[in-house]
Write an enzyme that holds these catalytic residues in place. Sequence first.
Site, PDB file in Angstrom:
ATOM      1  N   HIS A 113      22.481   5.966   0.670  1.00  0.00           N
ATOM      2  CA  HIS A 113      22.719   6.312  -0.740  1.00  0.00           C
ATOM      3  C   HIS A 113      23.988   7.162  -0.917  1.00  0.00           C
ATOM      4  O   HIS A 113      24.856   6.850  -1.716  1.00  0.00           O
ATOM      5  CB  HIS A 113      21.534   7.086  -1.312  1.00  0.00           C
ATOM      6  CG  HIS A 113      20.224   6.342  -1.259  1.00  0.00           C
ATOM      7  ND1 HIS A 113      20.139   4.987  -1.384  1.00  0.00           N
ATOM      8  CD2 HIS A 113      18.947   6.784  -1.123  1.00  0.00           C
ATOM      9  CE1 HIS A 113      18.868   4.618  -1.330  1.00  0.00           C
ATOM     10  NE2 HIS A 113      18.125   5.695  -1.163  1.00  0.00           N
TER      11      HIS A 113
ATOM     12  N   SER B 158      26.367  14.011 -22.347  1.00  0.00           N
ATOM     13  CA  SER B 158      24.975  13.856 -21.908  1.00  0.00           C
ATOM     14  C   SER B 158      24.452  12.586 -22.550  1.00  0.00           C
ATOM     15  O   SER B 158      24.516  12.420 -23.767  1.00  0.00           O
ATOM     16  CB  SER B 158      24.129  15.042 -22.369  1.00  0.00           C
ATOM     17  OG  SER B 158      24.481  16.163 -21.628  1.00  0.00           O
TER      18      SER B 158
ATOM     19  N   SER C 108       0.830  -1.213   0.000  1.00  0.00           N
ATOM     20  CA  SER C 108       0.000   0.000   0.000  1.00  0.00           C
ATOM     21  C   SER C 108       0.860   1.258   0.000  1.00  0.00           C
ATOM     22  O   SER C 108       0.330   2.363  -0.056  1.00  0.00           O
ATOM     23  CB  SER C 108      -0.867  -0.003   1.270  1.00  0.00           C
ATOM     24  OG  SER C 108      -0.020  -0.117   2.411  1.00  0.00           O
ATOM     25  N   GLY C 109       2.169   1.101   0.092  1.00  0.00           N
ATOM     26  CA  GLY C 109       3.030   2.249   0.376  1.00  0.00           C
ATOM     27  C   GLY C 109       3.617   2.958  -0.839  1.00  0.00           C
ATOM     28  O   GLY C 109       3.347   2.620  -1.996  1.00  0.00           O
TER      29      GLY C 109
ATOM     30  N   LYS D 238      24.970  16.584   0.943  1.00  0.00           N
ATOM     31  CA  LYS D 238      23.765  17.404   1.166  1.00  0.00           C
ATOM     32  C   LYS D 238      22.561  16.623   0.715  1.00  0.00           C
ATOM     33  O   LYS D 238      22.589  16.032  -0.373  1.00  0.00           O
ATOM     34  CB  LYS D 238      23.778  18.658   0.278  1.00  0.00           C
ATOM     35  CG  LYS D 238      24.681  19.743   0.699  1.00  0.00           C
ATOM     36  CD  LYS D 238      24.442  20.962  -0.180  1.00  0.00           C
ATOM     37  CE  LYS D 238      25.667  21.845  -0.115  1.00  0.00           C
ATOM     38  NZ  LYS D 238      25.644  22.924  -1.070  1.00  0.00           N
TER      39      LYS D 238
ATOM     40  N   LYS E 244      14.533  17.297   1.162  1.00  0.00           N
ATOM     41  CA  LYS E 244      13.220  17.078   0.532  1.00  0.00           C
ATOM     42  C   LYS E 244      12.510  18.419   0.405  1.00  0.00           C
ATOM     43  O   LYS E 244      12.825  19.352   1.144  1.00  0.00           O
ATOM     44  CB  LYS E 244      12.380  16.153   1.415  1.00  0.00           C
ATOM     45  CG  LYS E 244      12.900  14.741   1.412  1.00  0.00           C
ATOM     46  CD  LYS E 244      11.896  13.783   2.008  1.00  0.00           C
ATOM     47  CE  LYS E 244      12.193  12.375   1.577  1.00  0.00           C
ATOM     48  NZ  LYS E 244      11.797  12.053   0.217  1.00  0.00           N
TER      49      LYS E 244
END
Length: 442
Positions: free
Chosen positions: A271, A421, A39-40, A354, A357
């Site tokens: 991360h 890129s 459900s998350g 750094k 959110k």
Amino acid sequence: MGSGGGQWIVEKRSSFRSEPLEVNVSETGCLSIVVLGASGDLAKKKTFPALFNLYRQGFLQSNEVHIFGYARTKISDDDLRNRIRSYLEKGSAKSEEVSEFLQLIKYVSGSYDTEGGFRMLDKEISLHEEFRNSTEGSSRRLFYLALPPSVYPVVCRMIKLCCMNKSHLGGWTRIVVEKPFGKDLDSAEKLSNQIGELFEEPQLYRIDHYLGKELVQNLLVLRFANRFFLPLWNRDNIDNVQIVFREDFGTEGRGGYFDEYGIIRDIIQNHLLQVLCLVAMEKPVSLKPEHIRDEKVKVLQSVMPIKDEEVVLGQYNGYRDDPTVPDHSNTPTFATVVLRIHNERWEGVPFILKAGKALNSRKAEIRIQFKDVPGDIFRCKNQGRNEFVIRLQPSEAMYMKLTVKQPGLEMSTVQSELDLSYKQRYHGVTIPDAYERLLLDT
Ligand SMILES: NC(=O)C1=CN([C@@H]2O[C@H](COP(=O)(O)OP(=O)(O)OC[C@H]3O[C@@H](n4cnc5c(N)ncnc54)[C@H](OP(=O)(O)O)[C@@H]3O)[C@@H](O)[C@H]2O)C=CC1
Ligand SMILES: O=C1O[C@H](COP(=O)(O)O)[C@@H](O)[C@H](O)[C@H]1O
């Protein structure tokens, strides 16, 4: 996990056993993938979309795979399918493909700490296995814990008690756990022991999806397969390294998980620290997982204790308005931390991590800033330093900022870029999502 001579070799961590365990069995039974916490946020944004993409590419066949969602929320199969549909209908996905895939999903509701729900789940999985005529014991069961780590121990106990593949005729039961792995050293060790008592190490997969990102996977190649970087990658040439994660959205109903952990445990400890290790470590003896791990551990052991004055914490306005966040929460949603690596290569070079959110843009990148050129005969110092940027997302790219002569008759200088890129360089190549790669591995 590595592949040698065409067969898979699963190697346990040396702390668990010294001899590699060779597994050479054909996998013929049907596959059940169970997403716990269905459900998350993770499940809808990343897990189901990654499974869908694997399905579209033929890695998951509808005649052998079935997907189960499990969580406490009381919803029907169709409710779950409707919740995730819009996350699948992106890019080139056709709506018939999405519908076909959604039909592979069944939802079971139950608690995480009692047997009832897990017995029901086992029954549903067994029904699917019988329907597929999978020989008992040959079936494969993959449990993916898209849940807050606080419930991993109890969920693992319930899986062990109620939901294991019944014998070993080539089948297996595997557990995938998400980061963060605990909250601190004590809880991480406790968690490791608790899960370790229930499952063998080769059954356990600890996921950090940043390691599956294309440009994170590229870091080793970049550093150790190119002559350019070898002599420059050190304190003599590099002024500072910045590893940055920004998101332009807030918790959006994820307070149940996020508020207990905060941005440091959510992003920085796992991360960004994994990225730091790959940027800072020495060349491993080989690409064997143990050799890479050993070099990462050396870097981490060389990190000095963090100074209070080199940490900034913040919380975005409106965080507490999220109904899933407690009214008086002081959980940080932003953090900057300076790490200092006390070794011959990096002494004196700050690694600035750094993460935040609800900021003004979404970006994850590594910026390597070089020192000024001694003897600035062009007086070009103010135009900016040499910088090497690796953009993990969005729009994967690597570019080098450098000073060149301004084209024309005058002898003046300008900052320009050597730019790789990915979209421009690799036309028509789809970069897989990190979770596709990692789920396929499991
Ligand atoms: N969201 C993301 O993009 C990413 C998340 N992760 C990791 O995935 C895990 C889950 O994160 P995410 O899905 O975002 O979190 P959510 O807050 O969305 O939680 C997932 C589900 O877990 C259940 N749950 C939430 N809080 C609790 C609680 N306190 N006790 C028991 N169950 C709870 C809820 O299901 P119910 O109430 O129905 O049982 C919820 O739907 C975390 O470990 C996170 O680090 C990793 C990478 C990316
Ligand atoms: O692990 C997490 O990662 C996501 C961001 O992942 P990305 O691949 O989209 O950069 C983050 O939103 C979440 O809070 C965190 O748990």
